[in-house]
Design a protein around this motif. Sequence first.
Motif, PDB file in Angstrom:
ATOM      1  N   ASN A 120      -6.183   3.863 -12.478  1.00 46.97           N
ATOM      2  CA  ASN A 120      -5.328   3.061 -13.371  1.00 46.97           C
ATOM      3  C   ASN A 120      -5.818   1.615 -13.485  1.00 46.97           C
ATOM      4  N   SER A 121      -6.403   1.098 -12.410  1.00 42.51           N
ATOM      5  CA  SER A 121      -7.032  -0.233 -12.497  1.00 42.51           C
ATOM      6  C   SER A 121      -8.189  -0.186 -13.492  1.00 42.51           C
TER       7      SER A 121
ATOM      8  N   ASP B 165      -9.615   2.402  -8.154  1.00 39.89           N
ATOM      9  CA  ASP B 165      -8.420   3.090  -8.629  1.00 39.89           C
ATOM     10  C   ASP B 165      -8.515   3.369 -10.134  1.00 39.89           C
TER      11      ASP B 165
ATOM     12  N   ASP C 124     -15.245  -7.014  -6.507  1.00 38.77           N
ATOM     13  CA  ASP C 124     -14.051  -7.504  -5.826  1.00 38.77           C
ATOM     14  C   ASP C 124     -14.420  -8.752  -5.053  1.00 38.77           C
TER      15      ASP C 124
ATOM     16  N   PHE D 240      -3.349   5.678  -1.448  1.00 40.29           N
ATOM     17  CA  PHE D 240      -4.294   4.579  -1.501  1.00 40.29           C
ATOM     18  C   PHE D 240      -4.581   4.044  -0.096  1.00 40.29           C
TER      19      PHE D 240
ATOM     20  N   CYS E 144      -7.861  -3.571  -7.750  1.00 40.54           N
ATOM     21  CA  CYS E 144      -7.313  -2.631  -6.760  1.00 40.54           C
ATOM     22  C   CYS E 144      -7.749  -2.980  -5.348  1.00 40.54           C
TER      23      CYS E 144
ATOM     24  N   PRO F 138       4.061   2.688  -7.005  1.00 39.81           N
ATOM     25  CA  PRO F 138       3.071   1.797  -7.624  1.00 39.81           C
ATOM     26  C   PRO F 138       3.397   1.520  -9.094  1.00 39.81           C
TER      27      PRO F 138
ATOM     28  N   TRP G  64      -0.329   9.464  -7.853  1.00 43.40           N
ATOM     29  CA  TRP G  64       0.058   9.218  -6.456  1.00 43.40           C
ATOM     30  C   TRP G  64       1.178  10.148  -6.014  1.00 43.40           C
TER      31      TRP G  64
ATOM     32  N   HIS H  24       0.820  -1.208   0.000  1.00 41.65           N
ATOM     33  CA  HIS H  24       0.000   0.000   0.000  1.00 41.65           C
ATOM     34  C   HIS H  24       0.855   1.259   0.000  1.00 41.65           C
TER      35      HIS H  24
ATOM     36  N   GLY I   3      -1.738  -5.342  -9.151  1.00 40.33           N
ATOM     37  CA  GLY I   3      -2.376  -4.429 -10.092  1.00 40.33           C
ATOM     38  C   GLY I   3      -1.692  -3.077 -10.047  1.00 40.33           C
TER      39      GLY I   3
ATOM     40  N   ARG J 114      -2.173  -0.376  -8.635  1.00 42.57           N
ATOM     41  CA  ARG J 114      -2.071   0.327  -7.357  1.00 42.57           C
ATOM     42  C   ARG J 114      -0.987  -0.262  -6.440  1.00 42.57           C
ATOM     43  N   GLU J 115      -0.575  -1.494  -6.749  1.00 39.04           N
ATOM     44  CA  GLU J 115       0.400  -2.177  -5.881  1.00 39.04           C
ATOM     45  C   GLU J 115       1.823  -1.775  -6.242  1.00 39.04           C
TER      46      GLU J 115
END
Length: 384
Positions: A283-284, A281, A60, A8, A102, A123, A215, A4, A107, A109-110
Motif C-alpha cells: 500500500n505504501s 509495503d 528510507d 508487518f 513504510c 492500519p 493484513w 506496528h 503511512g 502500514r501505520e
Amino acid sequence: MSAHIAPFPQVDHQRAVFADGLALDCGMTIAPMAVAYRTYGTLNAARSNAVLVCHALTGDQYVAEPHPLTGKPGWWETILGPGKPLDTDRYFLICANVLGGCMGSTGPREEMTDSAGRGLGRPWGTDFPSITIRDMVRAQKRLVDHLGISRLLAVVGGSMGGMQALEWAATFPGSVFAAAPIATAAHHSAQNIAFNEVGRAAIQSDPAWKAGRYWEEGRVPAQGLSVARMVAHITYLSEQALTRKFGRRLRGASALTFLEDVFEVESYLRHQGSTFVRRFDANSYLTITRAMDYFDLAQEHGGDLAAAFRGTRTRFFVASFSSDWLFPTTESRALVRALNAAAANVSFVEIESDKGHDAFLLEEPVFHRALGGFLAGCADRLGV
Ligand SMILES: CC(=O)SCCNC(=O)CCNC(=O)[C@H](O)C(C)(C)COP(=O)(O)OP(=O)(O)OC[C@H]1O[C@@H](n2cnc3c(N)ncnc32)[C@H](O)[C@@H]1OP(=O)(O)O
Ligand SMILES: N[C@@H](CCO)C(=O)O
C-alpha cells in the motif's frame, strides 16, 4: 499511536511525533503525524551545517548503516561518511522516511487514526489519504524545525529525492541555501506514470491484495509487489548495463522450458522482486508512486516552471546520467533552462555512464567529485 500491526515487522525506529498533525494538499489533516529519521555527523554550534538527504521511491532513512530488515549496507554508503562527498566530519546529515513510507513515518502500514487522533486498531491501508511530494516536504520541514535548524545548508536527493529537493527550494526558499536535484525532473513523465501504473496493476491484481486489506489475513500480496518491482527495476538500468551484467547467459536448464528461469537476467529480476517484498509495503508502494505521478512543479506555479524559482537565492546543482532513460538528461536541461530564466545560480553536469537511472546509487567517481565539490563550495561560502 501503536506503530506496528501484524503481519508487518516490528522495528524500533527513531521518530518525531507531531500531535497537531499535518494539513495535506488533498484537504485532509493527518494527526498525529510521525516522521522517522536518522542523523549522521554532528550539528555545529551555529546550526549551519545541516544537510537533508531525501530518499527515492523505495529508499528510507537508513542511508549509511545496515538496513534493519535486510541487514544490507545503507543505500548511499558510497557517498555518505567521513571524507566522502556527504562528509560526516563536516556536515550534520538528516534523512527522514517519507510521509506515506513504510519505515516508521506515518503511512498506510501505520495505525489509522480518527479526526480526534485516536488510534483505530488497524492500519490505514488504502484509507491513507492521497499525498503529494509537497506534503512529504512539509513533513520534513516539521522535522527540521523540531531539530532547531532554521536554514539547511543543502537538500540533496536522487530521483524522487530530487523531486523533494526541488520542492524544498520552491516551497521554503528561505530555508535552503543549496539544492542538489539528481537524476530527476520537474514533473513525472507520461512514460514514468505508465510504468508506475503497471506496478500498481500487478499489486492490485494479486488475489492476496484483498482491496488493500491484506493484513486481515496476516499476509501480503507478495507476488504482485514482486512483479511491480521487477518491472520498475528494468527501468532503473539500461540496455548496456543488462547486457554487460547478463547478456544472454543461460541458467543451465536441461531442456527447453518456460516454467522456470532460463536466462540469468530472469533469475536476477526475480531476486530483485523477492528481496523487495521483505522490506516494502504494497500500500505504501501505491501511495508513493501516485505522489510521484502527481508531481508537476510548473503546474503548482500557474504552468510556469521558472515561476517556482523566481527571486530565489538558493544555489542549484543539477546532475543527470547519460544512459538514464527514466529521467533523461533532456528533463534536467529543461529544469536548468527554467532556473536560468528565473536568474537562479545553477551548475549542471551530465555524467557519462552506462548504468542507467540507478547510476546515482553506484560508484560514479566523477559524479561524486562534482557533488562533493559543490557542497564544499557552499559550506566554504557559509564558513561551515
Ligand atoms: C535511492 C534510494 O533511496 S534507496 C533504494 C535503492 N536500493 C535499491 O533500489 C535496492 C535494490 N536495487 C539494487 O540492488 C540496485 O541494483 C542497486 C543500484 C542499489 C545496486 O546495484 P548493483 O550493485 O549493480 O547490484 P545488482 O543490481 O547487480 O544486484 C546485486 C544483487 O543481485 C543478485 N544477483 C546478481 N545476479 C543474479 C542472478 N543471475 N540471479 C539471481 N540473483 C542475482 C546478487 O546476488 C545481489 O543480491 P543481493 O543484493 O541480495 O546481495
Ligand atoms: N532504485 C531506486 C531508485 C528509483 O528511482 C529506488 O528503488 O528507490
